[in-house]
Every structure is written in C-alpha cells, then in structure tokens.
Scaffold this motif. Structure first.
Motif, PDB file in Angstrom:
ATOM      1  N   LYS A 121     -46.357  81.724 -46.172  1.00 32.74           N
ATOM      2  CA  LYS A 121     -46.884  82.446 -46.755  1.00 32.74           C
ATOM      3  C   LYS A 121     -46.966  81.800 -48.438  1.00 32.74           C
ATOM      4  O   LYS A 121     -48.165  82.169 -49.002  1.00 32.74           O
ATOM      5  CB  LYS A 121     -47.621  83.840 -46.969  1.00 32.74           C
ATOM      6  N   ARG A 122     -45.870  81.420 -48.225  1.00 33.36           N
ATOM      7  CA  ARG A 122     -44.945  81.039 -50.334  1.00 33.36           C
ATOM      8  C   ARG A 122     -46.020  80.072 -51.169  1.00 33.36           C
ATOM      9  O   ARG A 122     -46.675  79.864 -49.947  1.00 33.36           O
ATOM     10  CB  ARG A 122     -44.168  80.747 -49.678  1.00 33.36           C
ATOM     11  N   ARG A 123     -46.821  80.888 -51.890  1.00 36.29           N
ATOM     12  CA  ARG A 123     -47.142  79.619 -52.649  1.00 36.29           C
ATOM     13  C   ARG A 123     -47.024  79.681 -54.516  1.00 36.29           C
ATOM     14  O   ARG A 123     -47.368  80.835 -54.749  1.00 36.29           O
ATOM     15  CB  ARG A 123     -48.826  80.309 -53.145  1.00 36.29           C
ATOM     16  N   SER A 124     -47.585  78.970 -55.201  1.00 39.17           N
ATOM     17  CA  SER A 124     -46.997  78.295 -56.293  1.00 39.17           C
ATOM     18  C   SER A 124     -47.625  79.799 -57.078  1.00 39.17           C
ATOM     19  O   SER A 124     -49.454  79.502 -56.515  1.00 39.17           O
ATOM     20  CB  SER A 124     -47.129  77.359 -57.036  1.00 39.17           C
ATOM     21  N   ILE A 125     -47.526  80.140 -58.514  1.00 38.30           N
ATOM     22  CA  ILE A 125     -48.741  80.914 -59.138  1.00 38.30           C
ATOM     23  C   ILE A 125     -48.576  79.744 -60.316  1.00 38.30           C
ATOM     24  O   ILE A 125     -47.558  79.481 -61.233  1.00 38.30           O
ATOM     25  CB  ILE A 125     -48.931  82.250 -59.308  1.00 38.30           C
TER      26      ILE A 125
ATOM     27  N   CYS B  82     -44.429  81.847 -59.468  1.00 41.28           N
ATOM     28  CA  CYS B  82     -43.856  80.930 -59.507  1.00 41.28           C
ATOM     29  C   CYS B  82     -44.048  78.898 -59.452  1.00 41.28           C
ATOM     30  O   CYS B  82     -44.486  79.375 -58.928  1.00 41.28           O
ATOM     31  CB  CYS B  82     -42.544  81.068 -58.437  1.00 41.28           C
ATOM     32  N   GLN B  83     -43.432  78.915 -60.368  1.00 40.01           N
ATOM     33  CA  GLN B  83     -43.682  77.469 -60.105  1.00 40.01           C
ATOM     34  C   GLN B  83     -43.301  76.173 -60.704  1.00 40.01           C
ATOM     35  O   GLN B  83     -42.375  76.595 -61.258  1.00 40.01           O
ATOM     36  CB  GLN B  83     -44.847  77.095 -60.766  1.00 40.01           C
ATOM     37  N   TRP B  84     -42.782  74.991 -60.123  1.00 40.55           N
ATOM     38  CA  TRP B  84     -41.496  74.136 -59.750  1.00 40.55           C
ATOM     39  C   TRP B  84     -42.210  72.907 -60.541  1.00 40.55           C
ATOM     40  O   TRP B  84     -43.626  72.620 -60.319  1.00 40.55           O
ATOM     41  CB  TRP B  84     -40.761  73.961 -58.794  1.00 40.55           C
ATOM     42  N   LEU B  85     -42.297  72.541 -61.877  1.00 39.12           N
ATOM     43  CA  LEU B  85     -43.076  71.734 -62.877  1.00 39.12           C
ATOM     44  C   LEU B  85     -42.547  70.650 -63.835  1.00 39.12           C
ATOM     45  O   LEU B  85     -40.665  70.530 -63.168  1.00 39.12           O
ATOM     46  CB  LEU B  85     -43.861  72.578 -63.865  1.00 39.12           C
ATOM     47  N   THR B  86     -42.337  69.673 -63.474  1.00 37.62           N
ATOM     48  CA  THR B  86     -41.488  68.242 -64.281  1.00 37.62           C
ATOM     49  C   THR B  86     -42.526  67.821 -65.432  1.00 37.62           C
ATOM     50  O   THR B  86     -42.275  67.900 -66.404  1.00 37.62           O
ATOM     51  CB  THR B  86     -41.636  67.144 -63.673  1.00 37.62           C
ATOM     52  N   GLU B  87     -43.841  67.752 -65.005  1.00 40.21           N
ATOM     53  CA  GLU B  87     -45.080  67.354 -66.512  1.00 40.21           C
ATOM     54  C   GLU B  87     -43.999  65.690 -67.015  1.00 40.21           C
ATOM     55  O   GLU B  87     -42.848  65.271 -66.770  1.00 40.21           O
ATOM     56  CB  GLU B  87     -45.123  67.959 -67.276  1.00 40.21           C
ATOM     57  N   TRP B  88     -44.546  65.785 -68.719  1.00 37.91           N
ATOM     58  CA  TRP B  88     -44.057  64.839 -68.908  1.00 37.91           C
ATOM     59  C   TRP B  88     -42.647  65.204 -69.500  1.00 37.91           C
ATOM     60  O   TRP B  88     -42.234  63.481 -70.035  1.00 37.91           O
ATOM     61  CB  TRP B  88     -45.222  64.854 -70.698  1.00 37.91           C
TER      62      TRP B  88
ATOM     63  N   GLU C  70     -55.118  81.034 -50.902  1.00 36.23           N
ATOM     64  CA  GLU C  70     -54.622  79.234 -50.010  1.00 36.23           C
ATOM     65  C   GLU C  70     -55.101  77.934 -50.278  1.00 36.23           C
ATOM     66  O   GLU C  70     -56.138  77.952 -51.015  1.00 36.23           O
ATOM     67  CB  GLU C  70     -54.799  79.343 -48.328  1.00 36.23           C
ATOM     68  N   ARG C  71     -54.258  77.258 -50.029  1.00 35.46           N
ATOM     69  CA  ARG C  71     -54.710  75.630 -51.005  1.00 35.46           C
ATOM     70  C   ARG C  71     -54.567  75.000 -49.282  1.00 35.46           C
ATOM     71  O   ARG C  71     -53.503  74.919 -47.908  1.00 35.46           O
ATOM     72  CB  ARG C  71     -53.440  74.589 -51.740  1.00 35.46           C
ATOM     73  N   ASP C  72     -55.291  73.424 -49.373  1.00 36.30           N
ATOM     74  CA  ASP C  72     -54.874  72.628 -48.421  1.00 36.30           C
ATOM     75  C   ASP C  72     -53.601  72.009 -48.230  1.00 36.30           C
ATOM     76  O   ASP C  72     -53.153  71.935 -48.277  1.00 36.30           O
ATOM     77  CB  ASP C  72     -55.965  71.569 -48.286  1.00 36.30           C
ATOM     78  N   ARG C  73     -53.244  72.620 -46.849  1.00 34.94           N
ATOM     79  CA  ARG C  73     -52.132  72.516 -45.981  1.00 34.94           C
ATOM     80  C   ARG C  73     -52.066  70.371 -44.854  1.00 34.94           C
ATOM     81  O   ARG C  73     -52.787  70.339 -44.652  1.00 34.94           O
ATOM     82  CB  ARG C  73     -51.060  72.995 -45.324  1.00 34.94           C
ATOM     83  N   PRO C  74     -51.106  69.619 -45.203  1.00 38.43           N
ATOM     84  CA  PRO C  74     -50.765  68.349 -44.388  1.00 38.43           C
ATOM     85  C   PRO C  74     -51.284  69.335 -42.933  1.00 38.43           C
ATOM     86  O   PRO C  74     -50.807  70.082 -42.632  1.00 38.43           O
ATOM     87  CB  PRO C  74     -49.603  68.175 -44.378  1.00 38.43           C
TER      88      PRO C  74
HETATM   89  C1  LIG Z   1     -40.804  67.882 -57.711  1.00 37.08           C
HETATM   90  C2  LIG Z   1     -42.066  68.269 -58.640  1.00 37.08           C
HETATM   91  C3  LIG Z   1     -42.506  68.059 -59.523  1.00 37.08           C
HETATM   92  C4  LIG Z   1     -44.124  69.284 -60.125  1.00 37.08           C
HETATM   93  N1  LIG Z   1     -44.577  68.938 -61.512  1.00 37.08           N
HETATM   94  C5  LIG Z   1     -45.681  68.924 -60.919  1.00 37.08           C
HETATM   95  C6  LIG Z   1     -46.461  69.083 -62.134  1.00 37.08           C
HETATM   96  O1  LIG Z   1     -45.810  68.455 -63.376  1.00 37.08           O
HETATM   97  N2  LIG Z   1     -47.531  69.069 -62.375  1.00 37.08           N
HETATM   98  C7  LIG Z   1     -47.923  70.173 -61.618  1.00 37.08           C
HETATM   99  O2  LIG Z   1     -49.637  70.247 -61.075  1.00 37.08           O
HETATM  100  N3  LIG Z   1     -47.224  70.407 -60.031  1.00 37.08           N
HETATM  101  C8  LIG Z   1     -45.821  69.609 -60.378  1.00 37.08           C
HETATM  102  N4  LIG Z   1     -45.655  70.157 -58.949  1.00 37.08           N
HETATM  103  C9  LIG Z   1     -46.450  71.344 -57.358  1.00 37.08           C
HETATM  104  C10 LIG Z   1     -46.490  72.314 -58.057  1.00 37.08           C
HETATM  105  O3  LIG Z   1     -45.063  72.926 -57.709  1.00 37.08           O
HETATM  106  C11 LIG Z   1     -47.020  72.899 -56.560  1.00 37.08           C
HETATM  107  O4  LIG Z   1     -46.238  72.837 -55.383  1.00 37.08           O
HETATM  108  C12 LIG Z   1     -48.596  73.285 -56.252  1.00 37.08           C
HETATM  109  O5  LIG Z   1     -48.565  73.017 -57.640  1.00 37.08           O
HETATM  110  C13 LIG Z   1     -48.647  73.590 -55.618  1.00 37.08           C
HETATM  111  O6  LIG Z   1     -48.040  74.116 -53.979  1.00 37.08           O
HETATM  112  P1  LIG Z   1     -47.961  75.149 -53.467  1.00 37.08           P
HETATM  113  O7  LIG Z   1     -48.387  76.801 -53.314  1.00 37.08           O
HETATM  114  O8  LIG Z   1     -47.289  74.578 -52.078  1.00 37.08           O
HETATM  115  O9  LIG Z   1     -45.821  75.423 -54.110  1.00 37.08           O
HETATM  116  C14 LIG Z   1     -44.973  69.530 -59.027  1.00 37.08           C
HETATM  117  C15 LIG Z   1     -43.703  69.972 -56.993  1.00 37.08           C
HETATM  118  C16 LIG Z   1     -42.417  69.306 -56.874  1.00 37.08           C
HETATM  119  C17 LIG Z   1     -42.143  69.295 -55.775  1.00 37.08           C
END
Ligand SMILES: Cc1cc2nc3c(=O)[nH]c(=O)nc-3n(C[C@H](O)[C@H](O)[C@H](O)COP(=O)(O)O)c2cc1C
Length: 193
Positions: free
Chosen positions: A13-17, A137-143, A177-181
């Motif tokens: 069930k894990r999802r980013s917020i 939790c969220q994993w971002l890289t952005e600019w 929930e979001r679409d999954r592959p």
């Molecule tokens: C390496 C990496 C970088 C990411 N960078 C961004 C980002 O810059 N901006 C963004 O909106 N989502 C980014 N994401 C996606 C989010 O972390 C996240 O996976 C998505 O918003 C929702 O997916 P989830 O709920 O399955 O985790 C990145 C994911 C990964 C793996």
C-alpha cells in the motif's frame, strides 16, 4: 522466520505524500536515526558503502534554503520575488530532508552501476522506514539535484551524484491510490507458454 504481514501490507500500500501536502513538524532524533540506519542496511556489493547522507533538520533547512535561493537566482535572475521566497523555504515544508549522495568509486570487480543502484536502494529503504514511522515521505530530485552550485555546497566530488532529496513530514492526509503499471505488461515468466 514467519511471514511479516505488517511489512507486506506496508509494501502493498505504500504511497508517497507530496512535499507540498506534508506537515513541517520536526522529526525526533530517534526518528531520524531510525531512517538513517535503515538506509545503511541495503544490499551493497563488495561492502563499499558507496553513498553518504546529509541531514537537513531544524535550522539547517532554512540555512540550505539560502543556497537554493542563490542558485535559483543565478539561473533565473528576473524571477518573481515569490519564487525566491519559495526556494528559500523549500526544505522548511518538511520536518526533515535527507540528501542521499551516490559516491561510487572505481573498483576492479564492482561496476559503478551496481554502486549507484545501491544508492537507490538506500532511498527506498529510507522511504519505507519513514512510512513505517507513520510519516509522510517523498523522494524528489527536482532542479536542485542537478545544479552545480547546489552540488558544490554539498561538497560533491568527482563521480558523486545526488540520488535524491528525501522529504519527511507529518501525515496530514491519507494519499489516494495512483495508477500502477499493468502487471502483465511488465512481468513475464521465462520458459512459460
Ligand atoms: C529518482 C527519483 C526522482 C524523483 N524526482 C521527482 C521530482 O523531482 N518531482 C516529482 O514530482 N516526483 C519525483 N519522483 C517521484 C516521486 O518520488 C513519487 O514516486 C511519486 O510522486 C508517487 O509515487 P509513489 O506514491 O508510488 O511513491 C522521483 C522519483 C524517483 C525514483
């Protein structure tokens, strides 16, 4: 060992917020420690520990905001004042942010690619730990993961790259929930008709 249904449920069930939707209440020292230690415990071919972590918590978040603002202003000198303010406060949207830096080295047996994959595993382990702690939790890289001035401020050396900025905050809402592959589009069984 018996199966661990709580872990399986978390993984199912894990999802980013999104950072924009999380609260900025500080994480405890124990929570940050738990997340960092989960990050250390990843598969790592050759035990090279090809990564390092930088924690932004408390005032460190705002202090790094000045770096983000300056780097942003260099690229966009004519941006609106509100954009500069946003960059300055970017990390303060979270309780803590952890930068995971991939730091591979040339090795006679372990390819750099494998070392970089290990940094990705660090990020995911940390997200799972944060989720298990009840955090957003969220994993971002952005600019800014790719900006030379930001990289310099974090002391990135040759071959080092930012695998991610991991945002952790308080959970203000449950995610949809979001679409999954499509399962069948990505899974095949070798040798099965
Ligand atoms: C390496 C990496 C970088 C990411 N960078 C961004 C980002 O810059 N901006 C963004 O909106 N989502 C980014 N994401 C996606 C989010 O972390 C996240 O996976 C998505 O918003 C929702 O997916 P989830 O709920 O399955 O985790 C990145 C994911 C990964 C793996």
């Amino acid at each position: 060992m018996s199966s661990d249904s709580a872990t399986l449920e978390l993984l199912a069930k894990r999802r980013s917020i999104k950072a924009v939707d999380m609260g900025s209440a500080p994480l405890s020292a124990e929570q940050i420690d738990t997340i960092l230690r989960a990050g250390l415990r990843v598969p790592d071919h050759g035990k090279l520990a090809p990564w390092r972590f930088v924690v932004f918590a408390g005032e460190g978040r705002g202090r790094f905001g000045q770096v983000l603002e300056a780097a942003y202003a260099k690229t966009f000198p004519d941006a609106a004042p509100s954009s500069y303010a946003f960059e300055r406060g970017r990390f303060e949207r979270a309780g803590a942010v952890i930068a995971v830096i991939s730091a591979p080295r040339l090795h006679p047996k372990i390819p750099v690619w494998e070392q970089q994959l290990s940094a990705g595993a660090v990020c995911q382990n940390m997200l799972i730990a944060g989720t298990a702690l009840g955090l957003a939790c969220q994993w971002l890289t952005e600019w800014y993961a790719f900006d030379a001035d930001v990289q310099a401020a974090l002391g990135l050396g040759d071959g080092e790259q930012i695998a991610g900025f991991l945002y952790f905050g308080s959970r203000l809402q449950e995610p949809d929930e979001r679409d999954r592959p499509d399962f069948d589009a990505v899974v095949s069984w070798y040798g099965r008709e």
